[in-house]
Design a protein around this motif. Structure first.
Motif, mmCIF file in Angstrom:
data_model
loop_
_atom_site.group_PDB
_atom_site.id
_atom_site.type_symbol
_atom_site.label_atom_id
_atom_site.label_comp_id
_atom_site.label_asym_id
_atom_site.label_seq_id
_atom_site.Cartn_x
_atom_site.Cartn_y
_atom_site.Cartn_z
ATOM 1 N N TYR A 1 0.848 -1.199 0.000
ATOM 2 C CA TYR A 1 0.000 0.000 0.000
ATOM 3 C C TYR A 1 0.883 1.249 0.000
ATOM 4 N N GLN A 2 1.885 1.253 0.876
ATOM 5 C CA GLN A 2 2.781 2.407 0.974
ATOM 6 C C GLN A 2 3.530 2.632 -0.341
ATOM 7 N N LYS A 3 3.989 1.540 -0.943
ATOM 8 C CA LYS A 3 4.695 1.629 -2.222
ATOM 9 C C LYS A 3 3.786 2.209 -3.314
ATOM 10 N N ASN A 4 2.527 1.782 -3.324
ATOM 11 C CA ASN A 4 1.584 2.200 -4.369
ATOM 12 C C ASN A 4 1.046 3.618 -4.177
ATOM 13 N N THR A 5 0.884 4.033 -2.915
ATOM 14 C CA THR A 5 0.230 5.326 -2.653
ATOM 15 C C THR A 5 1.183 6.401 -2.142
ATOM 16 N N GLY A 6 2.329 5.997 -1.618
ATOM 17 C CA GLY A 6 3.247 6.960 -1.014
ATOM 18 C C GLY A 6 2.818 7.389 0.375
ATOM 19 N N GLN A 7 1.806 6.724 0.929
ATOM 20 C CA GLN A 7 1.299 7.051 2.272
ATOM 21 C C GLN A 7 1.515 5.877 3.208
ATOM 22 N N ILE B 1 -6.594 1.401 7.022
ATOM 23 C CA ILE B 1 -6.072 0.699 5.850
ATOM 24 C C ILE B 1 -5.852 -0.767 6.190
ATOM 25 N N ILE C 1 -6.259 -5.200 -1.876
ATOM 26 C CA ILE C 1 -6.752 -3.871 -2.252
ATOM 27 C C ILE C 1 -8.072 -3.555 -1.547
ATOM 28 N N TYR D 1 -8.621 -1.744 0.888
ATOM 29 C CA TYR D 1 -8.737 -0.326 1.245
ATOM 30 C C TYR D 1 -9.443 0.480 0.166
ATOM 31 N N LYS D 2 -9.555 -0.063 -1.037
ATOM 32 C CA LYS D 2 -10.243 0.620 -2.140
ATOM 33 C C LYS D 2 -11.714 0.221 -2.242
#
Length: 182
Positions: free
Chosen positions: A96-102, A108, A118, A120-121
């Protein structure tokens, strides 16, 4: 230069441990939501097993990612279930962090646990997140002290919490949560 590098490594190490701490702190609440803390150990028509209601696909995922050898029967072991829970969420939280930068939050992690990598989506996991929050509030005697509303169909809720496990006296602390309206 070495000082900067050491400081950066220490900071990264602290973030990794912070994520694991968040996940570990979620165990009781997730177990309560999933199985009433172990009272109901088979759900979803027998597909979800153990106090954390682990599906076979989750066991397969953890074994594939970490090269472990958990069995489907291990879902009935509290310790092994919790190990799988931590590994699963640690891995997918990093993705998640890699994909969103958060950085992943409890929300989450809870939504990934409920809806997969996924989750969280997925709108379908919002109700699960709200149920987890309600359980957490009840468990820690949290009191809502402020509810500023936003225009994006969510509330930012600040809670004052009393943790009954803090020994004599109560450890009061504040947290910020998002509760979504469906």
């Amino acid at each position: 230069m070495q000082k900067v590098l050491l400081t950066a490594l220490l900071f990264i190490s602290m973030l990794v441990h912070a994520d694991e701490k968040i996940i570990q702190n979620m165990l009781d609440g997730i177990a309560e939501v999933e199985s009433l803390s172990g009272l109901l150990t088979n759900g979803d028509g027998g597909k979800a097993v153990g106090h954390l209601q682990i599906w076979k696909i989750t066991v397969d995922d953890v074994n594939r990612i970490y090269k472990t050898s958990y069995t489907y029967q291990d879902r009935n072991s509290v310790q092994k279930s919790e190990d799988m829970f931590i590994k699963y969420l640690s891995f997918w939280g990093k993705q998640y962090q890699k994909n969103t930068g958060q950085y992943p939050t409890e929300e989450i992690y809870a939504r990934i646990w409920n809806g997969g990598p996924i989750g969280y989506k997925k709108r379908s996991t919002v109700a699960y997140w709200n149920k987890y929050l309600k359980t957490k509030r009840e468990r820690y005697h949290e009191k809502i002290i402020k509810k500023p509303k936003s225009k994006y169909c969510q509330e930012s809720v600040q809670l004052e919490c009393e943790d009954p496990r803090s020994g004599s006296g109560y450890n009061n602390f504040r947290k910020e949560w998002k509760i979504y309206r469906i």
